[in-house]
Design a protein around this motif. Structure first.
Motif, PDB file in Angstrom:
ATOM      1  N   ASP A 112       0.818  -1.214   0.000  1.00  0.00           N
ATOM      2  CA  ASP A 112       0.000   0.000   0.000  1.00  0.00           C
ATOM      3  C   ASP A 112       0.853   1.266   0.000  1.00  0.00           C
ATOM      4  O   ASP A 112       0.379   2.340  -0.375  1.00  0.00           O
ATOM      5  CB  ASP A 112      -0.985   0.008   1.174  1.00  0.00           C
ATOM      6  CG  ASP A 112      -0.307  -0.094   2.536  1.00  0.00           C
ATOM      7  OD1 ASP A 112       0.927  -0.308   2.583  1.00  0.00           O
ATOM      8  OD2 ASP A 112      -1.012   0.037   3.566  1.00  0.00           O
ATOM      9  N   SER A 146       0.915  -5.328   4.204  1.00  0.00           N
ATOM     10  CA  SER A 146       0.253  -4.080   4.589  1.00  0.00           C
ATOM     11  C   SER A 146      -0.750  -4.336   5.702  1.00  0.00           C
ATOM     12  O   SER A 146      -1.350  -5.409   5.794  1.00  0.00           O
ATOM     13  CB  SER A 146      -0.475  -3.473   3.388  1.00  0.00           C
ATOM     14  OG  SER A 146       0.390  -3.265   2.308  1.00  0.00           O
ATOM     15  N   SER A 178      -3.219  -1.859   6.379  1.00  0.00           N
ATOM     16  CA  SER A 178      -4.325  -0.921   6.206  1.00  0.00           C
ATOM     17  C   SER A 178      -5.649  -1.621   5.958  1.00  0.00           C
ATOM     18  O   SER A 178      -6.723  -1.053   6.183  1.00  0.00           O
ATOM     19  CB  SER A 178      -4.022   0.020   5.037  1.00  0.00           C
ATOM     20  OG  SER A 178      -3.917  -0.710   3.822  1.00  0.00           O
ATOM     21  N   ARG A 196      -2.510   1.385  13.986  1.00  0.00           N
ATOM     22  CA  ARG A 196      -1.284   0.983  13.309  1.00  0.00           C
ATOM     23  C   ARG A 196      -0.352   0.189  14.220  1.00  0.00           C
ATOM     24  O   ARG A 196       0.241  -0.806  13.806  1.00  0.00           O
ATOM     25  CB  ARG A 196      -0.550   2.201  12.745  1.00  0.00           C
ATOM     26  CG  ARG A 196       0.673   1.835  11.912  1.00  0.00           C
ATOM     27  CD  ARG A 196       1.316   3.063  11.279  1.00  0.00           C
ATOM     28  NE  ARG A 196       2.406   2.676  10.385  1.00  0.00           N
ATOM     29  CZ  ARG A 196       3.644   2.436  10.763  1.00  0.00           C
ATOM     30  NH1 ARG A 196       3.960   2.515  12.049  1.00  0.00           N
ATOM     31  NH2 ARG A 196       4.575   2.095   9.885  1.00  0.00           N
TER      32      ARG A 196
END
Length: 410
Positions: free
Chosen positions: A11, A37, A39, A70
């Motif tokens: 990403d 990733s 996300s 995150r």
């Protein structure tokens, strides 16, 4: 030929990952691209393995990874990727892991490297990282990861990043294509060494050579952990842990500790084990001005401009012995632990600055009191200094006892 794996967060770093994968493929190596990733968004670049597939390897499923936070997502994806990659490494044939190249900043490096550390030593592992020029011990630890400083950020392709990434890609391709030639597989024996036990370890290794493959590890913290990783990987037939000095640094706060888990893999695996009190007379610090203030009045010895040694006290020797005894008592395999009455290092013999028979005796007596001796687990006093020929002979005798198939070869 097994495939090369190119790993990163598609990403944010798809162009760089595609560039690297293309160069590896152009070098004649099949590539699998892996997205890690966090996300939750699908990558338009369609990696071979999407992030959702990797995340599904987490013990609690992909939902544990794609949390929207995150920090927790990176930690969870690191665990998922480790489990996914280790499982893939066990696959025979074209899906097997021939080597891995990861790209990342600080977060990506922290996400990727735990999985690489979990792979056996010898599998090519490379990481291009923005943190590779600093202290990388927490990323590499006892593994054989090769870190490439990114120089510029891993944030787009430019004249610098193309060269750095290209070098890493070609290094991976070369490692995967050109496997190391096989050699005769002699029984591997791990030995731990320090400068002040070098004569003993060198002579022991020389006597083992020919019928064994001696693997010598420098007992600097990382060395002890590396030795135990090979034990955990099943790459070692016996351990001659001549130099257990890393325990001193753990107990007294030195800079070469192998941590609380020292000897845990030995205990868990049941590997035949011969240990000794090598260099338990010293704690390691850096240059003299780095010695903690509370220790400035202790007996110090400048080993070289960058290493200052501190003599262990009787109280510290008692704690060191208790730590070792607990670990030895947990061992499931055959154990011999030798006590060199003539001195535990080159500095602990008559006329040398760390010669302290009283401190050594506290060490020996505590071990004798705390270790639960059985037919499999024995302590033995040896009336020699650790670097004497007589002590080398005692080590080899003990090795034959814990590994009877040695016969007369040791």
């Amino acid at each position: 030929m097994s495939r090369a794996y190119v790993v990163g967060t598609f990403d944010t770093k798809a162009a760089e990952l595609r560039y690297v994968a293309g160069l590896v493929a152009d070098a004649g190596v099949e590539v699998i691209t892996v997205d890690v990733s966090t996300s939750g968004a699908e990558s338009a670049d369609a990696p071979d393995v999407p992030a959702a597939e990797v995340a599904a390897a987490h013990p609690r499923g992909a939902g544990a990874v794609f949390t929207g936070d995150r920090g927790t997502a990176v930690v969870a994806m690191a665990l998922a990727f480790e489990r996914w990659l280790v499982a893939r490494h066990g696959v025979v044939g074209v899906l097997g892991v021939g080597g891995v190249l990861g790209l990342g900043g600080s977060g990506g490096t922290a996400l990727i490297t735990p999985a690489l550390r979990a792979l056996p030593v010898g599998v090519p592992k490379l990481v291009v990282s923005t943190v590779a020029s600093g202290d990388i011990s927490s990323y590499v630890d006892a593994s054989d990861i090769a870190m490439f400083p990114a120089v510029t950020d891993v944030a787009g392709l430019n004249r610098i990043s193309r060269q750095v990434l290209g070098n890493a890609a070609h290094a991976l391709a070369g490692a995967v294509r050109n496997t190391v030639p096989a050699v005769e597989q002699l029984p591997a024996v791990a030995l731990t060494m320090f400068g002040v036990t070098t004569p003993c370890v060198t002579e022991t290794a020389n006597r083992l050579a020919g019928a064994h493959d001696p693997l010598v590890f420098h007992a600097t913290g990382t060395g002890g952990r590396a030795m135990e990783k090979l034990v955990a990987d099943g790459r070692v037939e016996a351990v001659l842990d001549i130099t257990t000095t890393e325990v001193c640094d753990l107990i007294a706060g030195g800079v070469m500790s192998a941590g609380e888990t020292r000897l845990d893999e030995v205990a868990r695996s049941g590997v035949p084990y011969v240990g000794s009190c090598g260099a338990l007379d010293m704690v390691n610090f850096g240059a003299p001005d780095t010695v903690p203030e509370r220790y400035r009045n202790r007996l110090l010895y400048e080993h070289n401009p960058q290493v200052t040694l501190m003599r262990t006290t009787p109280d510290e020797c008692r704690e060191i012995a208790r730590f070792l005894a607990a670990k030895l008592n947990a061992c499931t395999g055959p154990v011999r632990f030798l006590l060199p009455e003539g001195g535990v290092s080159l500095l602990d013999v008559p006329g040398q600055p760390f010669h302290d028979p009283a401190a050594d005796e506290v060490l020996f007596e505590t071990l004798e009191a705390e270790v639960h001796q059985t037919e499999l687990r024995r302590l033995r006093r040896v009336p020699h200094a650790i670097n004497d020929d007589g002590f080398v002979a005692a080590l080899l005798t003990a090795l034959r006892e814990v590994r009877p198939e040695e016969g007369s070869t040791a």
